[in-house]
Scaffold this motif. Structure first.
Motif, short mmCIF file in Angstrom:
data_model
loop_
_atom_site.label_atom_id
_atom_site.label_comp_id
_atom_site.label_asym_id
_atom_site.label_seq_id
_atom_site.Cartn_x
_atom_site.Cartn_y
_atom_site.Cartn_z
N UNK B 30 0.85 -1.19 0.00
CA UNK B 30 0.00 0.00 0.00
C UNK B 30 0.89 1.24 0.00
N UNK B 31 0.52 2.18 -0.86
CA UNK B 31 1.26 3.44 -0.92
C UNK B 31 0.52 4.46 -0.05
N UNK B 32 1.23 4.98 0.94
CA UNK B 32 0.61 5.90 1.89
C UNK B 32 1.02 7.34 1.56
N UNK B 33 0.02 8.20 1.52
CA UNK B 33 0.30 9.62 1.33
C UNK B 33 0.01 10.34 2.63
N UNK B 34 0.94 11.22 3.00
CA UNK B 34 0.68 12.04 4.18
C UNK B 34 0.36 13.44 3.68
N UNK B 35 -0.87 13.87 3.91
CA UNK B 35 -1.35 15.17 3.44
C UNK B 35 -1.07 15.37 1.96
N UNK B 57 -3.29 5.71 -0.55
CA UNK B 57 -3.60 6.27 -1.87
C UNK B 57 -3.74 5.18 -2.92
N UNK B 58 -2.86 4.16 -2.86
CA UNK B 58 -2.89 3.11 -3.88
C UNK B 58 -2.67 1.76 -3.23
N UNK B 59 -3.39 0.81 -3.72
CA UNK B 59 -3.13 -0.57 -3.34
C UNK B 59 -2.46 -1.22 -4.55
#
Lengths: 150, 291
Positions: B30-35, B57-59
């Motif tokens: 999983x791609x994590x976006x912070x703000x 944001x994306x799996x």
């Protein structure tokens, strides 16, 4: 308002723990455990106000969650690297078959077992490697492997 | 009041923990976006992200992905049209690059494979294209590897599934093959006929030779027979002459008897009504004897 007995909390907690089986989110179980703790705590203090009970429940649940991440998660290791993209090939060792001369000349490295569909890969390294050296994969950059002397 | 606050707080704790705990199944990242900005990539297993700040944001699927490259028409160097399709196996090795570097990597790679396939086959003749699949495969992989590298994707293999001439080409090739076979059949037949004719002629020659040999042999034997007959006649005449000697009278008698018998037979025959008899039988017989 009916009085809440200690075992109400315990039953509620166990139901939440059981719910975790149906909804595998790995969060409900901690609320369940928190509820059980509240119930056990009410055994010696049966006159705790409801607000206090709820706060305790929240506190215990958070405690369990934090405890899990702090204490137990480090014990969770990857048992397989299958399907984990670059993690599957980082750390593999191979034999350099064509010398690497940094910073410009790429070499080639060969593995016994094919990695990502290829036995041979172009490679780069911070230090010079000559044919026959053993090297370990550090990273994959595009179609080039970054390696280090083993 | 106190209970209400406690209940709201409890809800908040519940939500926070519920949103903060993320379980990533094996085979995904999983791609994590912070703000709104890339923060980190979650590995399979139990993960914790800060709710309210971090969003998934994306799996990204990190298993090998098979891309079916649709069938397309390709024109070879010698202007033949062939249909070809392929299958590509790709693996995402760098999820952030794959999701931020290209809008849709599967469409991009599919198109890349199609165009590369066209250009590679376009440099080959029809016969080469049909027979050297392995070479096409290797060159195809080389051609697209560099392009997809920037997207954090590795092309594990590209396999050509079908490579076949278009329908009209196929018909033409079949006709060519059929004509070739017909030609071979005609040649074989002609060779057979030739061989038969030669054998026949040889047979005839042999027969003629044998016949001539037979004739020659027959004539030789005929001649021999005539010689033997002549010898026998000479011998007979000699003997008769010897027997007759100077005793002419018995001979004359015998001859005369024969003569008379011949005249009688002549007169008795159905188609001779007029018989000329010599007036002097003795003289006539003597004349036969030459005396």
């Amino acid at each position: 308002m009916t009085e809440i007995l200690w075992w109400y909390w315990v039953v509620f907690g166990l139901v939440l723990v059981a719910l975790e089986l149906v909804i595998p989110s790995f969060t409900i179980i901690w609320f369940g455990l928190g509820a059980c703790c509240v119930g056990l705590l009410m055994l010696p203090f049966p006159t705790l106000p409801l607000a206090g009970q709820l706060l305790l429940w929240g506190g215990f649940s958070t405690l369990w969650t934090v405890l899990w991440f702090r204490r137990f998660k480090p014990y969770m290791t990857d048992r397989t690297k299958a399907g984990m993209s670059k993690d599957a090939i980082i750390g593999e060792t191979g034999i350099v078959i064509q010398a690497v001369q940094p910073p410009h000349v790429k070499g080639r490295i060969r593995f016994v077992v094919p990695l990502l569909g290829d036995e041979e890969w172009p490679c780069i390294c911070d230090e010079a490697l000559k044919a026959g050296d053993e090297a370990r994969v550090l990273d994959i950059e595009g179609h080039v492997l970054r390696v280090a002397r083993k | 009041m106190g209970f209400f606050l406690a209940a709201v707080l409890m809800m908040l704790v519940f939500l926070t923990i519920f949103l903060g705990v993320r379980i990533v199944p094996q085979g995904y990242k999983f791609v994590v976006q912070r703000l709104g900005k890339y923060h980190k990539t979650l590995n399979p297993g139990l993960n914790f992200v800060i709710p309210y700040l971090d969003t998934i944001a994306y799996r990204v699927l990190t298993k090998d992905i098979s891309l079916d490259i649709p069938s397309q028409e390709v024109i070879t160097k010698d202007n033949a049209v062939i249909m070809t399709n392929a299958i590509a196996f790709i693996s995402i090795i760098d999820p952030p690059k794959a999701v931020y570097g290209i809008d849709n990597y599967s469409i991009a790679i599919t198109n890349l494979v199609q165009t590369s396939l066209r250009s590679i086959v376009g440099e080959m003749n029809l016969d080469d294209a049909l027979s050297s699949r392995d070479m096409i495969k290797t060159r195809l992989k080389e051609a697209i590897s560099d392009d997809v590298a920037a997207w954090g994707i590795v092309v594990k293999t590209v396999e050509i599934q079908d490579i076949k001439p278009s329908q009209t080409m196929q018909m033409a090739m079949e006709q060519q093959a059929a004509a070739e076979r017909t030609r071979r059949a005609a040649i074989t037949e002609a060779e057979g006929k030739k061989a038969a004719a030669v054998l026949n002629a040889e047979g005839a020659k042999e027969a003629a030779i044998r016949e001539s040999e037979g004739n020659l042999e027959a004539s030789r034997r005929d001649a021999e027979a005539k010689m033997i007959l002549a010898d026998a006649t000479r011998e007979a005449i000699a003997r008769v002459t010897a027997a007759i000697g100077d005793k002419q009278l018995p001979a004359t008698y015998l001859l005369g008897e024969q003569y008379v018998k011949a005249v009688r037979d002549l007169s008795a025959s159905g188609n001779a009504k007029m018989v000329v008899l010599p007036s002097d039988v003795l003289q006539a017989v003597k004349g036969l004897l030459g005396k």
